[in-house]
Design an enzyme around this catalytic site. Structure first.
Site, PDB file in Angstrom:
ATOM      1  CG  ASP A 112      -1.925  -0.982   1.301  1.00 35.65           C
ATOM      2  OD1 ASP A 112      -2.274  -1.494   0.234  1.00 35.65           O
ATOM      3  OD2 ASP A 112      -2.438  -1.262   2.401  1.00 35.65           O
ATOM      4  CE  LYS A 138      -7.512  -0.330  -0.225  1.00 38.94           C
ATOM      5  NZ  LYS A 138      -7.248  -1.381   0.726  1.00 38.94           N
ATOM      6  CG  MET A 188      -8.089   6.867   7.430  1.00 41.70           C
ATOM      7  SD  MET A 188      -9.074   5.479   6.876  1.00 41.70           S
ATOM      8  CE  MET A 188      -9.117   4.453   8.340  1.00 41.70           C
TER       9      MET A 188
HETATM   10  N1  SAH Z   1      -3.368  -0.216   9.369  1.00 41.39           N
HETATM   11  C1  SAH Z   1      -2.886   1.090   9.661  1.00 41.39           C
HETATM   12  C2  SAH Z   1      -3.947   2.137   9.537  1.00 41.39           C
HETATM   13  C3  SAH Z   1      -4.480   2.291   8.128  1.00 41.39           C
HETATM   14  S1  SAH Z   1      -5.667   3.566   8.014  1.00 41.39           S
HETATM   15  C4  SAH Z   1      -2.284   1.100  11.071  1.00 41.39           C
HETATM   16  O1  SAH Z   1      -2.456   0.127  11.819  1.00 41.39           O
HETATM   17  O2  SAH Z   1      -1.631   2.083  11.407  1.00 41.39           O
HETATM   18  C5  SAH Z   1      -4.682   4.909   7.446  1.00 41.39           C
HETATM   19  C6  SAH Z   1      -4.532   5.949   8.508  1.00 41.39           C
HETATM   20  O3  SAH Z   1      -3.597   5.536   9.488  1.00 41.39           O
HETATM   21  C7  SAH Z   1      -4.011   7.269   8.014  1.00 41.39           C
HETATM   22  O4  SAH Z   1      -5.012   8.069   7.434  1.00 41.39           O
HETATM   23  C8  SAH Z   1      -3.493   7.883   9.296  1.00 41.39           C
HETATM   24  O5  SAH Z   1      -4.552   8.394  10.067  1.00 41.39           O
HETATM   25  C9  SAH Z   1      -2.932   6.662  10.014  1.00 41.39           C
HETATM   26  N2  SAH Z   1      -1.489   6.491   9.791  1.00 41.39           N
HETATM   27  C10 SAH Z   1      -0.880   5.447   9.232  1.00 41.39           C
HETATM   28  N3  SAH Z   1       0.456   5.581   9.248  1.00 41.39           N
HETATM   29  C11 SAH Z   1       0.705   6.772   9.844  1.00 41.39           C
HETATM   30  C12 SAH Z   1       1.891   7.486  10.159  1.00 41.39           C
HETATM   31  N4  SAH Z   1       3.108   7.009   9.876  1.00 41.39           N
HETATM   32  N5  SAH Z   1       1.769   8.683  10.772  1.00 41.39           N
HETATM   33  C13 SAH Z   1       0.555   9.188  11.074  1.00 41.39           C
HETATM   34  N6  SAH Z   1      -0.605   8.550  10.805  1.00 41.39           N
HETATM   35  C14 SAH Z   1      -0.538   7.358  10.199  1.00 41.39           C
END
Ligand code: SAH
Length: 275
Positions: A52, A74, A187
């Site tokens: 992704d 995505k 998100m």
């Molecule tokens: N599976 C992922 C989440 C996916 S949804 C997890 O467990 O982290 C995607 C959202 O995750 C983004 O819109 C943001 O809100 C958050 N996100 C993912 N990686 C991030 C990062 N490095 N820094 C800040 N927010 C992050």
């Protein structure tokens, strides 16, 4: 006993049919040093990696040259590969005998649709496993010096998506504001004003601290701190990039005191790690 599905002689134990294998792997929030040992091994041994947008450039640099990389997108508000197409791709690759690493940002089972992919693989009789990763909330909290719980300040954490996937999605604001938990919105970067307004309208003190953590744990890690009342204005003044996570609660005030990552960056300190 530890069984390695990648090694030839044990593959048949895992294969319900003579096919490949799919690893649903959490890559963590970005810093390659936060990969689990298992994730690192799978990245090195897979024949194809389906990843992704959230998987960081630094992590992709660990992929051996001979491994095929397939990006399936995505991104907020962008056209990307549909979930249906991703499911089909995983099934096709496994049927071709590939060792597939399905690499996802954070943890595959936290807002990652990893469980939907697992259900498809189940239905198709394809062998798979799940490798948890550090979810964004945990990584961003740690690197920003914000403990998600702290004795006497917060006794619980609630992770919420600000983006429900369809129009019927509604957040139970009353329940949230009365929980007395640290609230983490995934998100939510494009909805900060709405989120803060809803929290205030449903009884949360407008002076409650809030942090927005952008590109957490990567080299571009950045966070801003304000209150529910002032954050929207602050957001106009600075540029905050995706992905970003929102942390709401009194624990945010500890960031100033637990600033280990800021000091490490400022002084250019490197610890022993993967990279
Ligand atoms: N599976 C992922 C989440 C996916 S949804 C997890 O467990 O982290 C995607 C959202 O995750 C983004 O819109 C943001 O809100 C958050 N996100 C993912 N990686 C991030 C990062 N490095 N820094 C800040 N927010 C992050």
């Amino acid at each position: 006993m530890s069984i390695n599905p990648n090694s030839h002689n044990v593959k048949s134990i895992f294969s319900r049919k003579e096919r490949g294998f799919v690893h649903l792997v959490g890559a963590g929030p970005g810093d390659p040093d936060l990969l689990t040992i298992r994730a690192f091994q799978i990245i090195k041994n897979a024949t194809v990696i389906v990843y992704d947008n959230l998987v960081s450039r630094e992590i992709l640099q660990l992929v051996p040259n001979e491994v095929q990389l397939i990006k399936v997108g995505k991104k907020y508000n962008c056209v990307s590969t549909s979930q249906c197409e991703i499911n089909e791709l995983l099934v096709t690759l496994a049927n071709q005998g590939h060792i597939v690493c399905r690499l996802k940002g954070g943890d595959p089972f936290i807002f990652g649709r990893g469980s939907e992919e697992a259900l498809v693989l189940e239905r198709q009789g394809i062998s798979y496993d799940v490798v948890p990763g550090i979810t964004a909330a945990i990584g961003c909290g740690a690197y920003s010096g914000i403990p998600l719980t702290h004795r006497g300040i917060s006794r619980g954490v609630t992770m919420i998506t600000a983006h429900g996937g369809d129009d019927s999605y509604q957040i139970e604001w009353d329940a949230l504001t009365h929980l007395d938990h640290t609230l983490i919105f995934y998100m939510g970067l494009h909805k900060v004003e709405w989120i803060t307004q809803c929290l205030i309208n449903h009884g949360m003190d407008f002076n409650t601290p809030i942090a927005i953590v952008s590109q957490g744990t990567t080299n571009q890690h950045h966070h801003i701190i304000a209150t529910l009342k002032t954050i929207s204005e602050k957001l106009y003044q600075v540029s905050i990039k995706s992905p970003s996570i929102i942390i709401v609660g009194e624990v945010v005030n500890l960031a100033e005191l637990i600033n280990w990552y800021g000091i490490k960056k400022e002084n250019n300190i490197h610890y022993e790690g993967v990279m």
